[in-house]
Design a protein around this motif. Structure first.
Motif, PDB file in Angstrom:
ATOM      1  N   GLU A  31      -7.970 -90.481  30.200  1.00  0.00           N
ATOM      2  CA  GLU A  31      -7.144 -91.096  31.244  1.00  0.00           C
ATOM      3  C   GLU A  31      -5.902 -90.256  31.532  1.00  0.00           C
ATOM      4  O   GLU A  31      -5.422 -90.217  32.654  1.00  0.00           O
ATOM      5  CB  GLU A  31      -6.755 -92.518  30.851  1.00  0.00           C
ATOM      6  N   LEU A  57     -15.862 -91.632  26.336  1.00  0.00           N
ATOM      7  CA  LEU A  57     -15.305 -92.906  26.797  1.00  0.00           C
ATOM      8  C   LEU A  57     -15.636 -94.065  25.855  1.00  0.00           C
ATOM      9  O   LEU A  57     -14.996 -95.117  25.926  1.00  0.00           O
ATOM     10  CB  LEU A  57     -15.802 -93.226  28.211  1.00  0.00           C
ATOM     11  N   GLN A  83     -11.915 -95.232  21.726  1.00  0.00           N
ATOM     12  CA  GLN A  83     -10.625 -95.637  22.296  1.00  0.00           C
ATOM     13  C   GLN A  83      -9.638 -94.481  22.423  1.00  0.00           C
ATOM     14  O   GLN A  83      -8.977 -94.326  23.440  1.00  0.00           O
ATOM     15  CB  GLN A  83     -10.013 -96.768  21.443  1.00  0.00           C
ATOM     16  N   LYS A 127     -10.722 -92.179  25.131  1.00  0.00           N
ATOM     17  CA  LYS A 127     -10.564 -92.837  26.422  1.00  0.00           C
ATOM     18  C   LYS A 127      -9.133 -92.650  26.934  1.00  0.00           C
ATOM     19  O   LYS A 127      -8.916 -92.338  28.099  1.00  0.00           O
ATOM     20  CB  LYS A 127     -10.905 -94.320  26.300  1.00  0.00           C
TER      21      LYS A 127
END
Length: 133
Positions: A125, A115, A118, A121
């Protein structure tokens, strides 16, 4: 040794699932030594292919622990530029939701590390629901 990583990892992971604790411990230690001494990409692939998909909790725990150590050794920024990035994010998410608490711990640590980057992340998601993150 690099060319035999898959076969050796498979045999050692099978031994991790054996009931005598001393056999599990020796196989786990041997896997750790193997992971340290082969190409990280090959070790990561073998662990994701065989260890994470196992039905045995000790095997998944061992694979998760070694994957976390590999991630820390390689670095998230370097991993983000590899073809394994998407699969690694998916595997980390699955391990973070594992039914075995030790495996889940290592999976959650992997997700925390990922996380911080970027690109990972975004991948996390996509592969996990917002409440799981």
């Amino acid at each position: 040794m690099d060319s035999e990583v898959g076969e050796v990892a498979w045999v050692l992971l099978q031994m991790v699932s054996n009931p005598p604790e001393f056999v599990q411990k020796a196989a786990s230690q041997t896997l750790g030594i193997m992971v340290e001494n082969v190409t990280p990409a090959r070790a990561m692939t073998a662990l994701m292919d065989m260890g994470v998909n196992s039905h045995h909790a000790p095997v998944r725990k061992c694979a998760a622990e070694l994957l976390l150590s590999l991630m820390e050794r390689i670095g998230v920024t370097k991993l983000a530029g590899t073809p394994r990035a998407e699969r690694l994010a998916h595997v980390a998410g699955r391990l973070a939701q594992d039914c075995h608490k030790d495996t889940r711990h290592y999976g959650q640590e992997m997700v925390k590390v990922l996380l911080n980057h970027q690109q990972f992340k975004k991948l996390l998601e996509q592969s996990l629901s917002p409440c799981d993150l």
